[in-house]
Scaffold this motif. Structure first.
Motif, PDB file in Angstrom:
ATOM      1  N   TYR A   1       0.916  -1.183  -0.061  1.00  0.00           N
ATOM      2  CA  TYR A   1       0.089   0.070   0.051  1.00  0.00           C
ATOM      3  C   TYR A   1       0.739   1.262  -0.151  1.00  0.00           C
ATOM      4  N   LEU A   2       2.203   1.219   0.620  1.00  0.00           N
ATOM      5  CA  LEU A   2       2.948   2.500   0.607  1.00  0.00           C
ATOM      6  C   LEU A   2       4.092   2.295   0.016  1.00  0.00           C
ATOM      7  N   THR A   3       4.772   3.293  -0.672  1.00  0.00           N
ATOM      8  CA  THR A   3       6.069   3.130  -1.434  1.00  0.00           C
ATOM      9  C   THR A   3       6.801   4.673  -0.752  1.00  0.00           C
ATOM     10  N   TYR A   4       7.854   4.233  -0.488  1.00  0.00           N
ATOM     11  CA  TYR A   4       8.781   5.263   0.285  1.00  0.00           C
ATOM     12  C   TYR A   4       9.407   6.551  -0.937  1.00  0.00           C
ATOM     13  N   VAL A   5       9.150   7.797  -0.442  1.00  0.00           N
ATOM     14  CA  VAL A   5       9.579   8.772  -1.365  1.00  0.00           C
ATOM     15  C   VAL A   5      11.335   9.062  -1.223  1.00  0.00           C
TER      16      VAL A   5
END
Length: 449
Positions: free
Chosen positions: A5-9
């Protein structure tokens, strides 16, 4: 961090406001930062940014932080985990389904006619077309129509081999998981066209799943269309290669459907007999090995025989006998068979006509043998019997020599030879008749005097 659900910036990690390189702080979506010693009442702040790439089914993004260290004696000290749940302002995903059919070279076969034995490749595409929506547990189904058979070992998902157990006989059912916004999955497999194929081989796949807002109803693909048609042919032969007046011979009509074609339905064979030159031999018609009554298949010298359905690679035979009653002026007797039937959908299917042409000769006049009397060819005509060489015909009077001691050439030829008994008898009979005639004339003259 839950990579579903999340990806690091990138390059957003800071410790107490100071940037920390990603290579130093991150590995496999896990943050691992050393903050040193924390004295009494001290704190350290770590910040970083993430992007929501999918929404969980419950609409909440959950994230947990863990820490560990030691006390002054070296004992491990682990504080409680710190978690945060962030509700998302989600949108429902939107499922789009598509299906394509091609040959082994990738050429589009949609709406193209196919034949038994052909191999077709299907690609089913399931896509979430809502960039900010989410689809969960997407299931793709495809029930193959009769006449299409799955080829084991050809099932793939995004180009990677998948388990054939997702197929149960003719039916495919496969769970391709979740689809993020703009994500798509392609399912591919091959089928073989079997002898059971008939009519329009339309095929439709279905896709379904759920969104954070509820169920996604089954969504169909556009149908692929691959018709298969009958391919009948007719052949006509005769039992003789040449005919004469009075001959009786057999016609054979063979109706055949090609091995790679679908069923030819309600087939009817017709044949018009040339009654000027031919005559049907009563009771001689046989349809597929069974004798049939003339009244059932013949009317006004036209054969109309129903032979039913012809499946792929099937043939049926009709035979009947005819008698030659007149030789045509062109010396050829021709006859044509015709056929008509339908495909599964009722469309008319007509094979090319089949014609057989047989040379016909007039009976020759037999030669006249020596000594035979040729019959008169016209009323009142008298035909002289043939005479053997060197023999004087009966009733012929040999003229006297023109000069004493000289024999006429003609007389010489007409005199009988001593070795020809038949000729001698005929000559004596002629002389006797002449003598008798002279005697009768002399008596009449004497009587008058």
């Amino acid at each position: 961090m839950d990579a579903r659900y999340l990806t690091y910036v990138s390059d957003t990690t800071k410790v107490d406001g100071k940037a920390v390189s990603d290579t130093e702080a991150w590995s496999d979506n896990k943050l691992n930062v050393k903050i040193g010693d924390l004295g009494t009442g001290k704190s350290v702040s770590i910040t970083f940014k993430v992007k929501v790439i999918a929404v969980p089914e419950n609409g909440i993004v959950h994230n947990t932080t863990q820490a560990t260290g030691t006390d002054s004696k070296g004992n491990v000290v682990t504080p409680p985990d710190a978690s945060v749940d962030v509700p998302t302002d989600f949108q429902d995903g939107k499922l789009k389904m598509d299906k394509a059919v091609s040959d082994a070279k990738g050429n589009d076969l949609n709406n193209h006619e196919v034949k038994i034995g052909d191999t077709l490749h299907y690609d089913i595409t399931a896509e979430n077309v809502n960039e900010f929506g989410m689809l969960y547990n997407v299931i793709v189904k495809d029930d193959l129509v009769k006449g299409l058979e799955f080829k084991t070992g050809t099932l793939t998902v995004n180009g990677k081999a998948a388990d054939d157990k997702n197929f149960n006989g003719q039916n495919l059912k496969i769970n391709i998981g979740d689809l993020k916004g703009k994500e798509k999955v392609v399912i591919g497999f091959d089928v073989t066209v079997t002898k059971d194929a008939d009519g329009k081989l339309d095929n439709v796949a279905l896709g379904s799943g759920t969104t954070p807002g509820g169920e996604v109803p089954e969504t169909p693909t556009p149908g692929t269309k691959n018709p298969i048609k009958p391919n009948p042919s007719l052949e006509k032969t005769a039992s003789q290669s040449e005919l004469e007046l009075g001959d009786t011979f057999t016609y054979t009509i063979t109706a055949r459907n090609a091995a790679d074609a679908s069923t030819w339905y309600n087939a009817v064979i017709s044949d018009t007999l040339d009654t000027k030159h031919l005559e049907l031999v009563a009771g001689s018609t046989i349809v597929n090995g069974k004798s049939v009554s003339d009244k059932d298949v013949w009317k006004n010298n036209i054969l109309t025989a129903s032979i039913g359905d012809l499946r792929s690679d099937e043939s049926k035979v009709i035979t009947f006998k005819a008698k030659v009653i007149l030789i045509p002026e062109n010396g050829k007797i021709a006859n044509t068979a015709k056929g008509e039937g339908t495909d599964k959908d009722g469309d008319k299917i007509v094979p090319p006509d089949a014609t057989v042409e047989i040379p016909a000769v007039k009976n020759p006049v037999p030669p006249v043998k020596p000594g035979e009397v040729t019959p008169p060819t016209k009323p009142g005509e008298v035909v002289t019997p043939p005479v053997k060489p060197g023999v004087t015909a009966p009733g012929t009077v040999t003229p006297a020599p023109s000069q004493p001691g000289v024999t006429s050439p003609t007389t010489q030829k007409e005199l009988p030879q001593t070795n020809d008994a038949d000729g001698t008898l005929l000559s004596l009979a002629g002389i006797g008749l002449v003598g008798l005639a002279g005697f009768v004339i002399a008596r009449r003259k004497k009587a008058k005097n």
